[in-house]
Design a protein around this motif. Structure first.
Motif, PDB file in Angstrom:
ATOM      1  N   VAL A  29      22.221  -2.389 -17.296  1.00  0.00           N
ATOM      2  CA  VAL A  29      22.275  -3.814 -17.640  1.00  0.00           C
ATOM      3  C   VAL A  29      22.625  -4.632 -16.399  1.00  0.00           C
ATOM      4  O   VAL A  29      21.953  -5.625 -16.075  1.00  0.00           O
ATOM      5  N   VAL A  30      23.644  -4.209 -15.671  1.00  0.00           N
ATOM      6  CA  VAL A  30      24.084  -5.004 -14.509  1.00  0.00           C
ATOM      7  C   VAL A  30      23.040  -4.933 -13.388  1.00  0.00           C
ATOM      8  O   VAL A  30      22.790  -5.927 -12.688  1.00  0.00           O
ATOM      9  N   GLN A  31      22.385  -3.780 -13.263  1.00  0.00           N
ATOM     10  CA  GLN A  31      21.354  -3.675 -12.223  1.00  0.00           C
ATOM     11  C   GLN A  31      20.150  -4.546 -12.575  1.00  0.00           C
ATOM     12  O   GLN A  31      19.543  -5.167 -11.695  1.00  0.00           O
ATOM     13  N   LEU A  32      19.815  -4.589 -13.865  1.00  0.00           N
ATOM     14  CA  LEU A  32      18.671  -5.423 -14.284  1.00  0.00           C
ATOM     15  C   LEU A  32      18.950  -6.892 -13.989  1.00  0.00           C
ATOM     16  O   LEU A  32      18.084  -7.618 -13.500  1.00  0.00           O
ATOM     17  N   ILE A  33      20.188  -7.320 -14.305  1.00  0.00           N
ATOM     18  CA  ILE A  33      20.532  -8.730 -14.074  1.00  0.00           C
ATOM     19  C   ILE A  33      20.350  -9.046 -12.582  1.00  0.00           C
ATOM     20  O   ILE A  33      19.713 -10.033 -12.211  1.00  0.00           O
ATOM     21  N   GLU A  34      20.882  -8.168 -11.736  1.00  0.00           N
ATOM     22  CA  GLU A  34      20.747  -8.432 -10.295  1.00  0.00           C
ATOM     23  C   GLU A  34      19.276  -8.414  -9.880  1.00  0.00           C
ATOM     24  O   GLU A  34      18.834  -9.242  -9.065  1.00  0.00           O
ATOM     25  N   CYS A  35      18.530  -7.494 -10.446  1.00  0.00           N
ATOM     26  CA  CYS A  35      17.116  -7.385 -10.100  1.00  0.00           C
ATOM     27  C   CYS A  35      16.378  -8.700 -10.417  1.00  0.00           C
ATOM     28  O   CYS A  35      15.617  -9.226  -9.604  1.00  0.00           O
ATOM     29  N   PHE A  36      16.677  -9.296 -11.585  1.00  0.00           N
ATOM     30  CA  PHE A  36      16.000 -10.548 -11.948  1.00  0.00           C
ATOM     31  C   PHE A  36      16.504 -11.717 -11.100  1.00  0.00           C
ATOM     32  O   PHE A  36      15.741 -12.608 -10.757  1.00  0.00           O
TER      33      PHE A  36
END
Ligand code: F6R
Length: 601
Positions: free
Chosen positions: A127-134
């Motif tokens: 979840v946290v990696q996805l947020i940073e990715c976006f």
């Protein structure tokens, strides 16, 4: 199933977070961590084990007035420091705590995060990696959060810090419980109100698929499309003292002792102006309209449901089935034409029960929840609700909520019988007041019950409880309580069923404890005791004064009406388990592998 906290205000966040996590430890206690955000950036402290271990490694020189925290009950990834929350994004900009399960984490990882080195085995990190990715792709943080939460399948209660924005905690919720606490110049986030009750009594409920932008002075709730929702806080009905142990060595003992008071409080709460026990007329009508009641619950609440079935069928003559929530979900029985579903849940958050609630609501059936937690998910989502008024139950093993559940089920049975014009052979408030006194008398016999635990359960690895009829259901709860707090392998059996197989387990010295409170089965259960005693079992009989007792019985319970015997039996079964746990040097309030609020399926 994990607990999360968050704080944004002007006081020292680390102390508030650690206290909050200690209050939430009953939800999970295999590792814990906090993230603090100040002008120097994000500071993460995490440790395997209890909050006390975490407290030892938090650097007191790190001062911050905002932060998030987590106590873990592992689902994905073994309990160790690496998998403990908070988890950080690859650049370290974002830190997240999460309660729940991201079911599609593997496919999200493969689709979006192939180039990102992951640092844990958890579903949460995705979840946290996805947020940073976006965000790296050009999105604002709020938009990235909403997009991520639209992609994830499963349950989550999350709190997120952004190094670039020391004025905000981002919050999201789906299926897992989460509240926002409102204070003067500060806000908190908590899995339940007990965590932060020292800070505030004002809480705002969150619904599924909502996010919150939380600052010191405001909370803005939005849905995943960004539409703002307005919601006022409510005041919780307990205070900080209710969550304290006081002079008791354990919460379990305190909560056992509270049971007579809880029963008396329930009688007051459900008594109408004419001095009669009464249930909301809409609930009585729903019961009248039903051709069959389906009780759905787990664990101890399921055992209360079994007693409830007996009461509802015998007092109100309404056919009633009792189902284990996790079985009902996929092994759904053939339903009657007009069912009414009754969910029993101390926490009101049990995921297995909620799955059934959602399912039967979709089918269009009416639902009633009995819970101890006003505003909990099962409370909010059912058509009708009845509160248990047991006060916060902190020990993982349920005690006072169990007897409160039985009491409220008896109120339902009594109200349903009266609405059908069935004459009762007892005066409910009068009888139940006697029951409260009888419970008190048993509580006064702690020394004797401690001696029973020493005598029967100090050297054994296994034990059996046997009973017939309503006593059988009591035995199921007695065995569960003993297992979960003392780790003694225990089973509750119907007395007549032993000889069909289980009696093979009886050998010299095997403890067999029999409950016998019903005259119609007293002789048969005593024969079963003889059968096992002849084969070497070390037997103990718990009978009822002037009803089923014999001179040599080890425990004689004060006499109460035959419908209410389980309420009195609860005291010795709980105290025997408690003392057996002490003997085995177990962590009574926080048994291994367990969590109080089971918010994963
Ligand atoms: C045992 C115990 C559990 C719960 C079960 C359901 O002492 O507490 O068996 O009864 O996990 O929880 P609730 O009642 O919160 O739905």
């Amino acid at each position: 199933m994990c607990g999360i906290v968050g704080y944004i205000g002007n006081q020292d966040a680390s102390d508030i977070l650690l206290k909050g996590l200690s209050n939430l430890e009953y939800r999970g206690y295999d590792s814990a961590g906090i993230a603090l955000l100040n002008a120097e950036g994000v500071h993460i402290f995490k440790e395997k084990g209890r909050i006390a271990a975490l407290r030892n490694i938090v650097d007191p020189n790190v001062r911050a007035t905002m932060g998030i925290g987590h106590t873990r009950w592992a689902t994905h990834g073994e309990p160790n420091r690496r998998n403990a929350h908070p988890h950080q994004s690859a650049s370290g900009r974002f830190a997240i705590v999460h309660n729940g399960v991201i079911e599609n984490f593997a496919s999200l990882r493969d689709q979006y995060l192939s180039g990102v080195p992951l640092r844990s085995d958890t579903d949460t990190e995705i979840v946290v990696q996805l947020i940073e990715c976006f965000v790296t792709g050009g999105m604002g943080v709020e938009a990235a959060l909403r997009k991520t939460l639209k992609l994830v399948e499963g349950s989550y209660a999350i709190a997120l810090l952004d190094r670039e924005n020391p004025e905000m905690i981002y919050v999201g919720k789906n299926k897992s419980p989460l509240l926002i606490g409102v204070g003067d110049g500060f806000h908190v986030v908590a899995s339940d109100a007990t965590a932060m009750i020292q800070q505030t009594k004002q809480y705002v409920e969150l619904m599924d698929e909502e996010i919150v932008l939380l600052t010191r002075d405001s909370y803005v709730i939005k849905d995943l499309d960004g539409k703002v929702k307005r919601r006022k806080p409510y005041t919780v009905s307990f205070d900080a003292r209710d969550t304290e142990k006081g002079a008791y060595p354990h919460y379990m003992l305190k909560e056992i002792d509270e049971q007579p008071a809880v029963l008396r409080r329930l009688l007051q709460k459900y008594e109408d102006e004419t001095g009669h026990l009464s249930v909301d007329s809409a609930i009585t009508r729903a019961i009248q309209n039903a051709d069959r009641l389906y009780i759905v619950a787990c664990g101890t609440s399921y055992h209360a449901g079994l007693v409830g079935k007996q009461l509802i069928e015998q007092i109100a003559q309404i056919p009633t089935e009792v189902h284990i929530s996790s079985e009902f979900s996929y092994n759904t029985p053939l339903l009657s034409k007009k069912p009414l579903f009754i969910f029993i849940s101390q926490s009101g958050e049990t995921a297995d029960s909620r799955t059934v609630l959602v399912k039967v609501k979709k089918m269009g059936y009416p639902t009633l929840t009995l819970t101890n937690v006003e505003g909990s998910t099962l409370y909010r989502e059912a058509d009708y609700k009845m509160l248990l008024y047991a006060g916060p139950e902190i020990a993982v093993a349920s005690t006072k909520a169990y007897t409160a559940q039985i009491a409220v089920l008896s109120f339902i049975a009594i109200a349903a019988a009266e609405s059908k014009g069935i004459a009762l052979d007892f005066e409910p408030i009068h009888e139940l007041s006697f029951v409260a006194q009888a419970m008190e008398r048993m509580i006064d016999q702690k020394a004797q019950l401690k001696e029973i635990a020493r005598n029967y359960l100090s050297v054994t690895r296994n034990a059996f409880y046997i009973g017939r009829g309503i006593d059988y259901y009591v035995c199921m709860e007695a065995a569960l309580k003993l297992k979960e707090v003392s780790y003694i392998q225990a089973e509750g059996f119907a007395g007549g069923e032993l000889k069909h197989g289980t009696i093979a387990l009886i050998e010299d010295g095997t403890p067999v404890l029999a409950f016998t409170t019903q005259p119609n089965v007293n002789n048969s259960i005593r024969s079963n005791v003889q059968e096992v005693s002849t084969r070497g079992a070390y037997t103990c009989i718990i009978s009822m004064e002037g009803v089923t007792d014999k001179p040599d019985d080890q425990i004689v319970l004060p006499k109460v009406h035959r419908f209410f015997t389980p309420l009195v039996c609860a005291i010795p079964l709980q105290l025997i388990a408690y003392y057996a746990a002490l003997q085995n040097e177990c962590d009574v309030d926080k048994p291994r592998n367990l969590a109080k609020s089971v918010t994963v399926e």
